[in-house]
Design a protein around this motif. Sequence first.
Motif, PDB file in Angstrom:
ATOM      1  N   LEU A  38       9.578   3.369   6.542  1.00 23.84           N
ATOM      2  CA  LEU A  38       9.440   4.620   5.814  1.00 23.84           C
ATOM      3  C   LEU A  38       7.970   4.872   5.480  1.00 23.84           C
ATOM      4  N   ILE A  39       7.268   3.817   5.058  1.00 24.39           N
ATOM      5  CA  ILE A  39       5.834   3.903   4.774  1.00 24.39           C
ATOM      6  C   ILE A  39       5.154   2.737   5.476  1.00 24.39           C
ATOM      7  N   PHE A  40       4.046   3.017   6.148  1.00 25.74           N
ATOM      8  CA  PHE A  40       3.322   1.990   6.894  1.00 25.74           C
ATOM      9  C   PHE A  40       1.830   2.208   6.736  1.00 25.74           C
ATOM     10  N   MET A  41       1.090   1.103   6.614  1.00 25.95           N
ATOM     11  CA  MET A  41      -0.376   1.169   6.603  1.00 25.95           C
ATOM     12  C   MET A  41      -0.939  -0.104   7.208  1.00 25.95           C
ATOM     13  N   PRO A  42      -2.158  -0.034   7.774  1.00 24.75           N
ATOM     14  CA  PRO A  42      -2.786  -1.231   8.317  1.00 24.75           C
ATOM     15  C   PRO A  42      -3.036  -2.271   7.213  1.00 24.75           C
ATOM     16  N   SER A  43      -3.139  -3.513   7.594  1.00 24.70           N
ATOM     17  CA  SER A  43      -3.317  -4.581   6.602  1.00 24.70           C
ATOM     18  C   SER A  43      -4.782  -4.886   6.289  1.00 24.70           C
ATOM     19  N   ASN A  44      -5.724  -4.242   6.964  1.00 24.80           N
ATOM     20  CA  ASN A  44      -7.136  -4.579   6.779  1.00 24.80           C
ATOM     21  C   ASN A  44      -7.892  -3.603   5.882  1.00 24.80           C
ATOM     22  N   LEU A  45      -7.196  -2.799   5.100  1.00 26.74           N
ATOM     23  CA  LEU A  45      -7.858  -1.831   4.224  1.00 26.74           C
ATOM     24  C   LEU A  45      -8.217  -2.467   2.888  1.00 26.74           C
ATOM     25  N   PRO A  46      -9.231  -1.923   2.173  1.00 29.07           N
ATOM     26  CA  PRO A  46      -9.549  -2.431   0.834  1.00 29.07           C
ATOM     27  C   PRO A  46      -8.347  -2.259  -0.101  1.00 29.07           C
ATOM     28  N   LYS A  47      -8.179  -3.199  -1.005  1.00 28.00           N
ATOM     29  CA  LYS A  47      -7.070  -3.153  -1.957  1.00 28.00           C
ATOM     30  C   LYS A  47      -7.323  -2.103  -3.037  1.00 28.00           C
ATOM     31  N   HIS A  48      -6.267  -1.394  -3.424  1.00 32.48           N
ATOM     32  CA  HIS A  48      -6.334  -0.534  -4.601  1.00 32.48           C
ATOM     33  C   HIS A  48      -4.944  -0.349  -5.195  1.00 32.48           C
ATOM     34  N   ASN A  49      -4.915   0.154  -6.419  1.00 28.51           N
ATOM     35  CA  ASN A  49      -3.676   0.288  -7.175  1.00 28.51           C
ATOM     36  C   ASN A  49      -3.124   1.704  -7.041  1.00 28.51           C
ATOM     37  N   ILE A  50      -1.810   1.812  -6.927  1.00 27.87           N
ATOM     38  CA  ILE A  50      -1.153   3.111  -7.018  1.00 27.87           C
ATOM     39  C   ILE A  50       0.037   2.981  -7.956  1.00 27.87           C
ATOM     40  N   SER A  51       0.449   4.107  -8.498  1.00 31.68           N
ATOM     41  CA  SER A  51       1.575   4.151  -9.411  1.00 31.68           C
ATOM     42  C   SER A  51       2.563   5.199  -8.915  1.00 31.68           C
ATOM     43  N   ILE A  52       3.831   4.860  -8.908  1.00 32.83           N
ATOM     44  CA  ILE A  52       4.887   5.781  -8.516  1.00 32.83           C
ATOM     45  C   ILE A  52       5.822   5.923  -9.705  1.00 32.83           C
ATOM     46  N   ALA A  53       6.110   7.173 -10.080  1.00 36.39           N
ATOM     47  CA  ALA A  53       6.947   7.431 -11.253  1.00 36.39           C
ATOM     48  C   ALA A  53       8.201   8.210 -10.861  1.00 36.39           C
ATOM     49  N   SER A  54       9.221   8.073 -11.676  1.00 37.06           N
ATOM     50  CA  SER A  54      10.455   8.868 -11.581  1.00 37.06           C
ATOM     51  C   SER A  54      11.206   8.682 -10.274  1.00 37.06           C
ATOM     52  N   LEU A  55      11.476   7.452  -9.914  1.00 38.88           N
ATOM     53  CA  LEU A  55      12.258   7.202  -8.697  1.00 38.88           C
ATOM     54  C   LEU A  55      13.749   7.048  -8.967  1.00 38.88           C
ATOM     55  N   ASP A  56      14.166   7.223 -10.203  1.00 37.60           N
ATOM     56  CA  ASP A  56      15.549   6.923 -10.551  1.00 37.60           C
ATOM     57  C   ASP A  56      16.577   7.826  -9.866  1.00 37.60           C
ATOM     58  N   LYS A  57      16.212   9.023  -9.444  1.00 40.53           N
ATOM     59  CA  LYS A  57      17.173   9.909  -8.787  1.00 40.53           C
ATOM     60  C   LYS A  57      16.791  10.167  -7.334  1.00 40.53           C
ATOM     61  N   ASN A  58      16.011   9.281  -6.763  1.00 42.92           N
ATOM     62  CA  ASN A  58      15.583   9.424  -5.383  1.00 42.92           C
ATOM     63  C   ASN A  58      16.266   8.376  -4.513  1.00 42.92           C
ATOM     64  N   ASN A  59      16.412   8.701  -3.244  1.00 41.40           N
ATOM     65  CA  ASN A  59      17.071   7.807  -2.306  1.00 41.40           C
ATOM     66  C   ASN A  59      16.150   7.612  -1.109  1.00 41.40           C
ATOM     67  N   TRP A  60      15.568   6.428  -1.005  1.00 40.94           N
ATOM     68  CA  TRP A  60      14.681   6.089   0.110  1.00 40.94           C
ATOM     69  C   TRP A  60      15.342   4.984   0.916  1.00 40.94           C
ATOM     70  N   SER A  61      15.278   5.118   2.229  1.00 37.22           N
ATOM     71  CA  SER A  61      15.845   4.110   3.107  1.00 37.22           C
ATOM     72  C   SER A  61      14.805   3.739   4.160  1.00 37.22           C
ATOM     73  N   GLY A  62      14.417   2.465   4.163  1.00 42.53           N
ATOM     74  CA  GLY A  62      13.435   1.981   5.128  1.00 42.53           C
ATOM     75  C   GLY A  62      12.447   1.036   4.483  1.00 42.53           C
ATOM     76  N   VAL A  63      11.657   0.418   5.314  1.00 41.08           N
ATOM     77  CA  VAL A  63      10.655  -0.549   4.856  1.00 41.08           C
ATOM     78  C   VAL A  63       9.444   0.194   4.316  1.00 41.08           C
ATOM     79  N   VAL A  64       8.960  -0.254   3.157  1.00 38.51           N
ATOM     80  CA  VAL A  64       7.720   0.261   2.579  1.00 38.51           C
ATOM     81  C   VAL A  64       6.690  -0.857   2.746  1.00 38.51           C
ATOM     82  N   TYR A  65       5.869  -0.747   3.791  1.00 35.41           N
ATOM     83  CA  TYR A  65       4.885  -1.777   4.129  1.00 35.41           C
ATOM     84  C   TYR A  65       3.510  -1.294   3.696  1.00 35.41           C
ATOM     85  N   THR A  66       3.057  -1.783   2.540  1.00 32.81           N
ATOM     86  CA  THR A  66       1.784  -1.347   1.967  1.00 32.81           C
ATOM     87  C   THR A  66       0.948  -2.566   1.552  1.00 32.81           C
ATOM     88  N   PRO A  67       0.439  -3.342   2.515  1.00 38.53           N
ATOM     89  CA  PRO A  67      -0.296  -4.563   2.170  1.00 38.53           C
ATOM     90  C   PRO A  67      -1.623  -4.313   1.446  1.00 38.53           C
TER      91      PRO A  67
END
Length: 75
Positions: A38-67
Amino acid sequence: MQGIGVTFYFVDENASLDVTGNSTKLSAPTSGPYAGYLIFMPSNLPKHNISIASLDKNNWSGVVYTPSWNVEIHS
């Protein structure tokens, strides 16, 4: 929002994801080079923080690959 066969591919360190609200239904593709991702990114990028809010009524299906992200989920 609804999407079937969706992959979000984040290509560089400036990528971010802003998810607020509810009622999203997203599913990853079942074939092709990013099948199952569902979400993909390369593994060689600089690290940083993200925040995701309000997922309680959402339906996601798939791998979230965010190294390169330190993900914090508030729901």
